[in-house]
Design an enzyme around this catalytic site. Sequence first.
Site, PDB file in Angstrom:
ATOM      1  N   ASP A  63      40.679   2.440 -31.580  1.00 39.73           N
ATOM      2  CA  ASP A  63      39.728   3.467 -31.152  1.00 39.73           C
ATOM      3  C   ASP A  63      39.682   4.615 -32.170  1.00 39.73           C
ATOM      4  O   ASP A  63      40.489   4.646 -33.114  1.00 39.73           O
ATOM      5  CB  ASP A  63      40.149   3.959 -29.753  1.00 39.73           C
TER       6      ASP A  63
ATOM      7  N   ASP B 200      30.389   4.026 -24.435  1.00 43.85           N
ATOM      8  CA  ASP B 200      31.055   3.090 -23.512  1.00 43.85           C
ATOM      9  C   ASP B 200      30.116   2.535 -22.449  1.00 43.85           C
ATOM     10  O   ASP B 200      29.302   3.264 -21.889  1.00 43.85           O
ATOM     11  CB  ASP B 200      32.193   3.809 -22.783  1.00 43.85           C
TER      12      ASP B 200
HETATM   13  C1  GLA Z   1      37.016   5.031 -25.634  1.00 46.57           C
HETATM   14  C2  GLA Z   1      36.540   3.600 -25.882  1.00 46.57           C
HETATM   15  C3  GLA Z   1      36.619   2.795 -24.599  1.00 46.57           C
HETATM   16  C4  GLA Z   1      38.042   2.809 -24.073  1.00 46.57           C
HETATM   17  C5  GLA Z   1      38.513   4.236 -23.886  1.00 46.57           C
HETATM   18  C6  GLA Z   1      39.978   4.304 -23.544  1.00 46.57           C
HETATM   19  O1  GLA Z   1      36.154   5.727 -24.794  1.00 46.57           O
HETATM   20  O2  GLA Z   1      35.230   3.594 -26.392  1.00 46.57           O
HETATM   21  O3  GLA Z   1      36.178   1.473 -24.815  1.00 46.57           O
HETATM   22  O4  GLA Z   1      38.863   2.128 -24.973  1.00 46.57           O
HETATM   23  O5  GLA Z   1      38.312   5.016 -25.060  1.00 46.57           O
HETATM   24  O6  GLA Z   1      40.454   5.613 -23.413  1.00 46.57           O
END
Ligand code: GLA
Length: 422
Positions: A173, A234
Amino acid sequence: MVTGKLMKLGQRLGCVLALSVLALVLWSVPGTKALDNGLAMTPTMGWLHWERFMCNVDCTEEPDSCISEQLFMQMADLMVSDGWKDAGYQYLCIDDCWMAPTRDSKGRLQADPERFPGGIHHLANYVHSKGLKLGIYADVGQKTCAGYPGSFGYYDIDAKTFADWEVDLLKFDGCFCDSVKHLADGYKHMSLALNRTGRSIVYSCEWPLYLWPFHKPNYTEIRQYCNHWRNFGDIFDSWQSVKGILDWSSSNQDTIVDVAGPGGWNDPDMLVIGNFGLSWDQQVTQMALWAIMAAPLLMSNDLRHISPQAKALLQDKDVIAINQDILGKQGYLLRKEDKFEVWERPLSNLAWAVAIRSLREIGGPHSHTISVATLGRAAACNPACLITQLLPVKKELGLFEWTSALKMQINPTGTVLVRIKK
Ligand code: GLA
Protein backbone atom coordinates in the site's frame (compact mmCIF):
# COMPACT_ATOMS: atom_id res chain seq x y z
CA MET A 1 32.04 -29.87 -47.33
CA VAL A 2 33.54 -26.43 -46.73
CA THR A 3 30.66 -24.85 -48.63
CA GLY A 4 28.23 -26.94 -46.57
CA LYS A 5 29.85 -25.79 -43.32
CA LEU A 6 29.83 -22.20 -44.51
CA MET A 7 26.20 -22.53 -45.45
CA LYS A 8 25.36 -23.97 -42.05
CA LEU A 9 27.27 -21.12 -40.39
CA GLY A 10 25.48 -18.67 -42.67
CA GLN A 11 22.12 -20.22 -41.82
CA ARG A 12 22.95 -20.11 -38.12
CA LEU A 13 24.04 -16.48 -38.36
CA GLY A 14 20.89 -15.71 -40.32
CA CYS A 15 18.89 -17.42 -37.63
CA VAL A 16 20.64 -15.52 -34.84
CA LEU A 17 20.07 -12.29 -36.77
CA ALA A 18 16.41 -13.09 -37.30
CA LEU A 19 16.00 -13.95 -33.62
CA SER A 20 17.71 -10.72 -32.58
CA VAL A 21 15.43 -8.73 -34.85
CA LEU A 22 12.43 -10.59 -33.40
CA ALA A 23 13.66 -9.90 -29.88
CA LEU A 24 14.10 -6.22 -30.74
CA VAL A 25 10.62 -6.04 -32.23
CA LEU A 26 9.08 -7.75 -29.19
CA TRP A 27 11.05 -5.46 -26.91
CA SER A 28 9.75 -2.36 -28.63
CA VAL A 29 6.08 -3.44 -28.61
CA PRO A 30 4.54 -1.35 -25.83
CA GLY A 31 3.47 -3.34 -22.82
CA THR A 32 5.68 -6.36 -23.40
CA LYS A 33 8.29 -5.52 -20.79
CA ALA A 34 6.92 -6.78 -17.50
CA LEU A 35 8.35 -7.40 -14.07
CA ASP A 36 10.75 -10.24 -14.73
CA ASN A 37 9.61 -12.66 -12.00
CA GLY A 38 7.65 -15.04 -14.23
CA LEU A 39 4.50 -14.55 -12.13
CA ALA A 40 0.93 -13.44 -12.88
CA MET A 41 1.07 -14.56 -16.49
CA THR A 42 -2.73 -14.47 -16.20
CA PRO A 43 -4.54 -12.23 -13.69
CA THR A 44 -4.13 -13.38 -10.07
CA MET A 45 -7.14 -15.18 -8.60
CA GLY A 46 -7.85 -15.51 -4.91
CA TRP A 47 -9.44 -14.04 -1.83
CA LEU A 48 -8.51 -10.85 0.05
CA HIS A 49 -9.95 -9.93 3.42
CA TRP A 50 -10.25 -6.14 3.22
CA GLU A 51 -13.64 -5.14 1.81
CA ARG A 52 -15.60 -7.71 3.82
CA PHE A 53 -13.64 -7.89 7.09
CA MET A 54 -11.75 -4.58 7.11
CA CYS A 55 -9.80 -3.82 10.29
CA ASN A 56 -11.84 -5.81 12.76
CA VAL A 57 -9.39 -6.61 15.54
CA ASP A 58 -11.95 -7.31 18.25
CA CYS A 59 -11.73 -11.06 18.65
CA THR A 60 -13.44 -10.96 22.04
CA GLU A 61 -16.68 -9.47 20.75
CA GLU A 62 -16.51 -10.83 17.21
CA PRO A 63 -14.38 -13.97 17.19
CA ASP A 64 -15.75 -15.13 13.84
CA SER A 65 -15.05 -12.00 11.86
CA CYS A 66 -11.93 -10.50 13.40
CA ILE A 67 -8.62 -10.57 11.49
CA SER A 68 -7.07 -13.71 12.93
CA GLU A 69 -5.37 -16.90 11.85
CA GLN A 70 -8.64 -18.71 12.52
CA LEU A 71 -10.40 -16.62 9.85
CA PHE A 72 -7.74 -17.46 7.26
CA MET A 73 -7.64 -21.14 8.17
CA GLN A 74 -11.39 -21.38 7.79
CA MET A 75 -11.25 -19.64 4.43
CA ALA A 76 -8.41 -21.95 3.33
CA ASP A 77 -10.49 -25.00 4.24
CA LEU A 78 -13.48 -23.68 2.30
CA MET A 79 -11.42 -22.65 -0.71
CA VAL A 80 -10.57 -26.32 -1.09
CA SER A 81 -13.80 -28.01 0.02
CA ASP A 82 -16.18 -25.71 -1.85
CA GLY A 83 -14.55 -25.76 -5.25
CA TRP A 84 -12.88 -22.32 -5.17
CA LYS A 85 -9.39 -23.71 -5.61
CA ASP A 86 -10.52 -25.93 -8.48
CA ALA A 87 -12.13 -22.90 -10.12
CA GLY A 88 -8.72 -21.15 -10.03
CA TYR A 89 -8.85 -19.07 -6.82
CA GLN A 90 -5.45 -19.87 -5.41
CA TYR A 91 -4.13 -16.91 -3.39
CA LEU A 92 -5.52 -16.44 0.12
CA CYS A 93 -4.53 -12.89 1.01
CA ILE A 94 -4.21 -11.03 4.28
CA ASP A 95 -4.78 -7.25 4.10
CA ASP A 96 -4.09 -4.56 6.69
CA CYS A 97 -4.29 -5.06 10.49
CA TRP A 98 -2.46 -8.37 10.83
CA MET A 99 0.56 -6.81 12.54
CA ALA A 100 1.54 -6.23 16.12
CA PRO A 101 1.83 -2.48 16.82
CA THR A 102 5.64 -2.62 16.97
CA ARG A 103 8.53 -4.41 15.24
CA ASP A 104 10.54 -7.04 17.16
CA SER A 105 13.95 -6.39 18.70
CA LYS A 106 15.64 -7.15 15.37
CA GLY A 107 13.46 -4.68 13.49
CA ARG A 108 11.26 -7.33 11.91
CA LEU A 109 7.52 -7.07 11.45
CA GLN A 110 5.58 -9.46 13.64
CA ALA A 111 2.01 -10.68 13.60
CA ASP A 112 -0.31 -9.73 16.44
CA PRO A 113 0.43 -12.50 18.96
CA GLU A 114 -3.15 -12.76 20.24
CA ARG A 115 -4.84 -12.99 16.88
CA PHE A 116 -2.10 -14.97 15.08
CA PRO A 117 -0.70 -17.14 17.90
CA GLY A 118 1.03 -19.49 15.44
CA GLY A 119 2.62 -16.63 13.47
CA ILE A 120 2.58 -16.08 9.72
CA HIS A 121 5.02 -18.86 8.82
CA HIS A 122 2.75 -21.37 10.54
CA LEU A 123 -0.25 -19.97 8.63
CA ALA A 124 1.70 -20.15 5.36
CA ASN A 125 2.49 -23.81 6.05
CA TYR A 126 -1.18 -24.50 6.67
CA VAL A 127 -2.23 -22.68 3.50
CA HIS A 128 0.44 -24.48 1.46
CA SER A 129 -0.65 -27.85 2.84
CA LYS A 130 -4.00 -27.15 1.19
CA GLY A 131 -2.35 -26.45 -2.17
CA LEU A 132 -3.04 -22.71 -1.84
CA LYS A 133 -0.76 -19.68 -1.67
CA LEU A 134 -0.57 -16.99 1.01
CA GLY A 135 -0.64 -13.24 0.42
CA ILE A 136 0.36 -10.56 2.92
CA TYR A 137 0.10 -6.77 3.20
CA ALA A 138 2.56 -3.99 4.00
CA ASP A 139 3.01 -0.29 3.18
CA VAL A 140 5.69 1.73 1.42
CA GLY A 141 5.40 4.62 3.89
CA GLN A 142 5.85 5.20 7.63
CA LYS A 143 2.62 3.43 8.58
CA THR A 144 -0.01 1.24 6.93
CA CYS A 145 -3.30 2.93 6.12
CA ALA A 146 -4.74 1.61 9.38
CA GLY A 147 -1.71 2.84 11.37
CA TYR A 148 0.41 -0.32 11.77
CA PRO A 149 4.20 -0.23 11.19
CA GLY A 150 5.14 0.85 7.66
CA SER A 151 8.07 -0.52 5.67
CA PHE A 152 9.83 2.81 5.01
CA GLY A 153 13.48 2.24 5.87
CA TYR A 154 12.90 -1.51 6.27
CA TYR A 155 12.30 -2.70 2.70
CA ASP A 156 15.10 -5.28 2.65
CA ILE A 157 14.33 -6.64 6.11
CA ASP A 158 10.62 -6.92 5.30
CA ALA A 159 11.19 -8.62 1.94
CA LYS A 160 13.45 -11.14 3.68
CA THR A 161 10.94 -11.67 6.49
CA PHE A 162 8.14 -12.38 3.99
CA ALA A 163 10.38 -14.78 2.06
CA ASP A 164 11.45 -16.51 5.31
CA TRP A 165 7.78 -16.94 6.16
CA GLU A 166 7.26 -18.42 2.67
CA VAL A 167 4.72 -15.84 1.65
CA ASP A 168 3.64 -15.88 -2.04
CA LEU A 169 2.17 -12.41 -2.65
CA LEU A 170 2.69 -8.94 -1.23
CA LYS A 171 0.07 -6.21 -1.46
CA PHE A 172 2.09 -3.03 -0.95
CA ASP A 173 0.00 0.00 0.00
CA GLY A 174 1.01 3.64 -0.30
CA CYS A 175 -0.27 5.46 2.80
CA PHE A 176 1.89 7.79 4.92
CA CYS A 177 4.54 8.35 2.28
CA ASP A 178 5.87 11.90 2.42
CA SER A 179 6.83 12.49 -1.22
CA VAL A 180 6.29 11.24 -4.74
CA LYS A 181 10.00 10.45 -4.88
CA HIS A 182 9.89 8.29 -1.75
CA LEU A 183 6.79 6.60 -3.17
CA ALA A 184 8.50 5.70 -6.45
CA ASP A 185 11.81 4.78 -4.82
CA GLY A 186 10.01 2.66 -2.24
CA TYR A 187 7.90 0.72 -4.73
CA LYS A 188 10.97 0.03 -6.85
CA HIS A 189 13.16 -0.83 -3.88
CA MET A 190 10.65 -3.38 -2.56
CA SER A 191 10.26 -4.95 -6.01
CA LEU A 192 14.02 -5.48 -6.28
CA ALA A 193 14.26 -6.63 -2.65
CA LEU A 194 11.56 -9.25 -3.23
CA ASN A 195 13.34 -10.48 -6.34
CA ARG A 196 16.62 -10.69 -4.44
CA THR A 197 15.09 -13.09 -1.91
CA GLY A 198 14.87 -15.67 -4.69
CA ARG A 199 11.32 -16.56 -3.66
CA SER A 200 8.46 -16.19 -6.16
CA ILE A 201 6.34 -13.42 -4.66
CA VAL A 202 3.59 -11.74 -6.67
CA TYR A 203 3.97 -7.99 -6.20
CA SER A 204 0.67 -6.09 -6.00
CA CYS A 205 1.12 -2.31 -5.99
CA GLU A 206 -1.02 0.76 -5.35
CA TRP A 207 1.64 3.07 -6.76
CA PRO A 208 -0.45 4.73 -9.54
CA LEU A 209 -3.41 5.32 -7.21
CA TYR A 210 -1.18 7.44 -4.96
CA LEU A 211 0.51 9.16 -7.93
CA TRP A 212 -2.59 10.36 -9.78
CA PRO A 213 -3.20 13.36 -7.46
CA PHE A 214 0.27 14.64 -8.45
CA HIS A 215 0.80 13.56 -12.05
CA LYS A 216 -0.11 10.99 -14.65
CA PRO A 217 1.70 7.76 -13.75
CA ASN A 218 4.32 6.30 -16.05
CA TYR A 219 2.66 2.93 -16.57
CA THR A 220 5.50 1.54 -18.66
CA GLU A 221 7.75 1.99 -15.64
CA ILE A 222 5.19 0.68 -13.15
CA ARG A 223 4.79 -2.47 -15.23
CA GLN A 224 8.53 -3.10 -14.95
CA TYR A 225 8.23 -3.35 -11.16
CA CYS A 226 4.73 -4.60 -10.33
CA ASN A 227 2.57 -7.61 -11.23
CA HIS A 228 -0.61 -5.60 -10.75
CA TRP A 229 -1.41 -2.10 -9.72
CA ARG A 230 -4.44 -0.27 -8.30
CA ASN A 231 -5.39 2.89 -10.19
CA PHE A 232 -8.46 4.08 -8.39
CA GLY A 233 -9.91 4.41 -4.87
CA ASP A 234 -11.14 1.53 -2.72
CA ILE A 235 -14.12 -0.53 -3.75
CA PHE A 236 -17.15 -0.47 -1.47
CA ASP A 237 -20.04 -2.89 -1.30
CA SER A 238 -22.26 -0.67 -3.44
CA TRP A 239 -23.39 -0.21 -7.02
CA GLN A 240 -22.22 3.39 -6.97
CA SER A 241 -18.70 2.19 -6.19
CA VAL A 242 -18.62 -0.49 -8.92
CA LYS A 243 -20.03 2.02 -11.42
CA GLY A 244 -17.41 4.59 -10.41
CA ILE A 245 -14.61 2.09 -11.10
CA LEU A 246 -16.09 1.18 -14.50
CA ASP A 247 -16.48 4.83 -15.44
CA TRP A 248 -12.92 5.61 -14.37
CA SER A 249 -11.58 2.63 -16.30
CA SER A 250 -13.36 3.53 -19.54
CA SER A 251 -12.51 7.24 -19.26
CA ASN A 252 -8.83 6.38 -18.84
CA GLN A 253 -8.66 3.42 -21.17
CA ASP A 254 -6.31 5.10 -23.63
CA THR A 255 -3.78 5.29 -20.80
CA ILE A 256 -4.26 1.94 -19.06
CA VAL A 257 -5.42 -0.75 -21.52
CA ASP A 258 -2.36 -1.26 -23.70
CA VAL A 259 0.05 -1.55 -20.81
CA ALA A 260 -1.72 -4.63 -19.40
CA GLY A 261 -0.55 -8.06 -20.44
CA PRO A 262 0.99 -11.28 -19.12
CA GLY A 263 2.96 -10.42 -15.98
CA GLY A 264 1.32 -7.03 -15.33
CA TRP A 265 -2.34 -6.05 -14.89
CA ASN A 266 -4.52 -3.10 -14.00
CA ASP A 267 -6.29 -3.87 -10.73
CA PRO A 268 -9.80 -2.39 -10.39
CA ASP A 269 -9.94 -3.82 -6.84
CA MET A 270 -11.79 -6.70 -5.19
CA LEU A 271 -14.88 -8.57 -6.31
CA VAL A 272 -17.65 -7.79 -3.84
CA ILE A 273 -20.00 -10.44 -5.23
CA GLY A 274 -21.69 -12.46 -2.49
CA ASN A 275 -21.98 -9.55 -0.03
CA PHE A 276 -24.81 -7.10 0.69
CA GLY A 277 -24.69 -4.14 -1.64
CA LEU A 278 -25.16 -5.38 -5.20
CA SER A 279 -28.34 -6.72 -6.79
CA TRP A 280 -28.06 -9.93 -8.83
CA ASP A 281 -27.77 -7.98 -12.09
CA GLN A 282 -25.10 -5.74 -10.63
CA GLN A 283 -23.11 -8.77 -9.47
CA VAL A 284 -23.34 -10.12 -13.03
CA THR A 285 -22.06 -6.76 -14.28
CA GLN A 286 -19.08 -6.85 -11.94
CA MET A 287 -18.13 -10.41 -12.92
CA ALA A 288 -18.58 -9.77 -16.66
CA LEU A 289 -16.64 -6.51 -16.71
CA TRP A 290 -13.82 -7.76 -14.47
CA ALA A 291 -13.44 -10.58 -17.03
CA ILE A 292 -13.40 -8.10 -19.92
CA MET A 293 -10.86 -5.89 -18.09
CA ALA A 294 -8.47 -8.82 -17.44
CA ALA A 295 -8.64 -7.85 -13.78
CA PRO A 296 -7.17 -9.82 -10.90
CA LEU A 297 -10.11 -11.76 -9.43
CA LEU A 298 -9.67 -11.24 -5.70
CA MET A 299 -12.95 -11.92 -3.93
CA SER A 300 -13.68 -10.21 -0.64
CA ASN A 301 -16.64 -12.02 0.83
CA ASP A 302 -17.43 -14.58 3.50
CA LEU A 303 -17.06 -18.04 2.00
CA ARG A 304 -18.85 -19.45 5.07
CA HIS A 305 -22.00 -17.56 4.16
CA ILE A 306 -22.49 -17.14 0.44
CA SER A 307 -25.56 -17.79 -1.69
CA PRO A 308 -25.46 -20.62 -4.22
CA GLN A 309 -26.20 -18.06 -6.94
CA ALA A 310 -23.23 -15.82 -6.05
CA LYS A 311 -21.01 -18.88 -5.73
CA ALA A 312 -22.05 -20.17 -9.16
CA LEU A 313 -21.35 -16.74 -10.68
CA LEU A 314 -17.90 -16.49 -9.09
CA GLN A 315 -17.06 -20.06 -10.13
CA ASP A 316 -18.42 -19.76 -13.68
CA LYS A 317 -15.81 -21.60 -15.75
CA ASP A 318 -16.60 -19.84 -19.04
CA VAL A 319 -16.35 -16.37 -17.54
CA ILE A 320 -13.16 -17.27 -15.66
CA ALA A 321 -11.75 -18.60 -18.95
CA ILE A 322 -12.30 -15.17 -20.50
CA ASN A 323 -10.62 -13.46 -17.56
CA GLN A 324 -7.69 -15.88 -17.75
CA ASP A 325 -7.36 -15.94 -21.54
CA ILE A 326 -3.72 -16.52 -22.41
CA LEU A 327 -3.54 -13.77 -24.99
CA GLY A 328 -3.67 -11.45 -21.98
CA LYS A 329 -5.17 -8.42 -23.74
CA GLN A 330 -7.31 -6.13 -21.65
CA GLY A 331 -10.74 -5.22 -23.06
CA TYR A 332 -12.12 -1.73 -23.58
CA LEU A 333 -15.30 0.25 -24.04
CA LEU A 334 -16.07 0.13 -27.76
CA ARG A 335 -18.97 2.54 -27.74
CA LYS A 336 -21.83 3.98 -25.76
CA GLU A 337 -25.21 4.11 -27.46
CA ASP A 338 -28.78 4.56 -26.37
CA LYS A 339 -28.06 3.99 -22.65
CA PHE A 340 -25.98 0.89 -23.33
CA GLU A 341 -22.24 0.38 -23.25
CA VAL A 342 -20.60 -2.14 -25.56
CA TRP A 343 -17.27 -3.49 -24.27
CA GLU A 344 -15.08 -5.99 -26.08
CA ARG A 345 -11.94 -7.98 -25.41
CA PRO A 346 -9.80 -9.89 -27.92
CA LEU A 347 -9.18 -13.50 -26.96
CA SER A 348 -6.82 -16.19 -28.19
CA ASN A 349 -7.72 -18.11 -31.39
CA LEU A 350 -9.32 -15.00 -32.92
CA ALA A 351 -12.24 -15.19 -30.49
CA TRP A 352 -13.76 -12.17 -28.75
CA ALA A 353 -15.70 -11.49 -25.58
CA VAL A 354 -18.35 -8.80 -25.74
CA ALA A 355 -20.27 -7.29 -22.84
CA ILE A 356 -23.35 -5.15 -23.34
CA ARG A 357 -24.08 -3.24 -20.18
CA SER A 358 -27.32 -1.38 -19.51
CA LEU A 359 -26.92 2.09 -18.06
CA ARG A 360 -30.64 2.25 -17.27
CA GLU A 361 -31.58 2.43 -13.63
CA ILE A 362 -35.33 2.65 -14.12
CA GLY A 363 -37.96 0.41 -15.67
CA GLY A 364 -37.68 -3.21 -16.69
CA PRO A 365 -35.68 -5.31 -19.15
CA HIS A 366 -34.87 -3.32 -22.26
CA SER A 367 -33.95 -4.71 -25.63
CA HIS A 368 -30.92 -3.60 -27.54
CA THR A 369 -29.79 -4.58 -31.02
CA ILE A 370 -26.24 -4.41 -32.31
CA SER A 371 -24.93 -5.23 -35.74
CA VAL A 372 -22.33 -7.98 -35.35
CA ALA A 373 -20.25 -6.51 -38.19
CA THR A 374 -19.00 -3.79 -35.83
CA LEU A 375 -17.62 -6.20 -33.25
CA GLY A 376 -14.02 -7.31 -32.80
CA ARG A 377 -12.48 -4.59 -34.98
CA ALA A 378 -15.01 -5.54 -37.66
CA ALA A 379 -13.38 -8.96 -37.94
CA ALA A 380 -15.01 -11.12 -35.23
CA CYS A 381 -17.96 -12.10 -37.43
CA ASN A 382 -16.40 -11.80 -40.86
CA PRO A 383 -17.75 -13.74 -42.72
CA ALA A 384 -19.66 -15.47 -39.91
CA CYS A 385 -19.41 -16.37 -36.23
CA LEU A 386 -20.86 -18.51 -33.48
CA ILE A 387 -22.15 -16.58 -30.50
CA THR A 388 -22.62 -18.07 -27.04
CA GLN A 389 -24.22 -16.06 -24.29
CA LEU A 390 -22.38 -16.71 -21.00
CA LEU A 391 -24.10 -14.31 -18.61
CA PRO A 392 -26.59 -13.85 -17.05
CA VAL A 393 -27.28 -17.45 -18.16
CA LYS A 394 -25.49 -19.64 -20.64
CA LYS A 395 -27.18 -20.25 -23.97
CA GLU A 396 -26.08 -20.88 -27.52
CA LEU A 397 -27.29 -18.02 -29.69
CA GLY A 398 -26.21 -19.74 -32.92
CA LEU A 399 -24.56 -18.74 -36.16
CA PHE A 400 -24.46 -15.11 -37.24
CA GLU A 401 -23.45 -13.76 -40.62
CA TRP A 402 -21.60 -10.49 -41.06
CA THR A 403 -24.78 -8.65 -41.90
CA SER A 404 -26.76 -10.08 -38.96
CA ALA A 405 -28.04 -8.22 -35.95
CA LEU A 406 -27.85 -9.45 -32.39
CA LYS A 407 -30.83 -8.57 -30.24
CA MET A 408 -30.72 -8.83 -26.48
CA GLN A 409 -32.87 -8.10 -23.47
CA ILE A 410 -30.90 -6.53 -20.65
CA ASN A 411 -32.07 -5.74 -17.14
CA PRO A 412 -31.45 -2.29 -15.65
CA THR A 413 -27.84 -2.07 -14.38
CA GLY A 414 -27.27 -5.59 -15.77
CA THR A 415 -24.93 -6.95 -18.43
CA VAL A 416 -25.07 -9.62 -21.10
CA LEU A 417 -21.71 -11.26 -21.72
CA VAL A 418 -21.15 -13.24 -24.93
CA ARG A 419 -18.27 -15.14 -26.48
CA ILE A 420 -17.81 -14.90 -30.23
CA LYS A 421 -15.99 -17.57 -32.21
CA LYS A 422 -15.16 -17.34 -35.88
C1 GLA B 1 -6.04 1.26 1.49
C2 GLA B 1 -6.15 0.25 0.35
C3 GLA B 1 -7.21 -0.79 0.67
C4 GLA B 1 -6.88 -1.48 1.97
C5 GLA B 1 -6.72 -0.46 3.08
C6 GLA B 1 -6.21 -1.08 4.35
O1 GLA B 1 -7.18 2.04 1.61
O2 GLA B 1 -6.43 0.90 -0.86
O3 GLA B 1 -7.32 -1.72 -0.38
O4 GLA B 1 -5.70 -2.22 1.81
O5 GLA B 1 -5.81 0.58 2.72
O6 GLA B 1 -6.01 -0.15 5.38
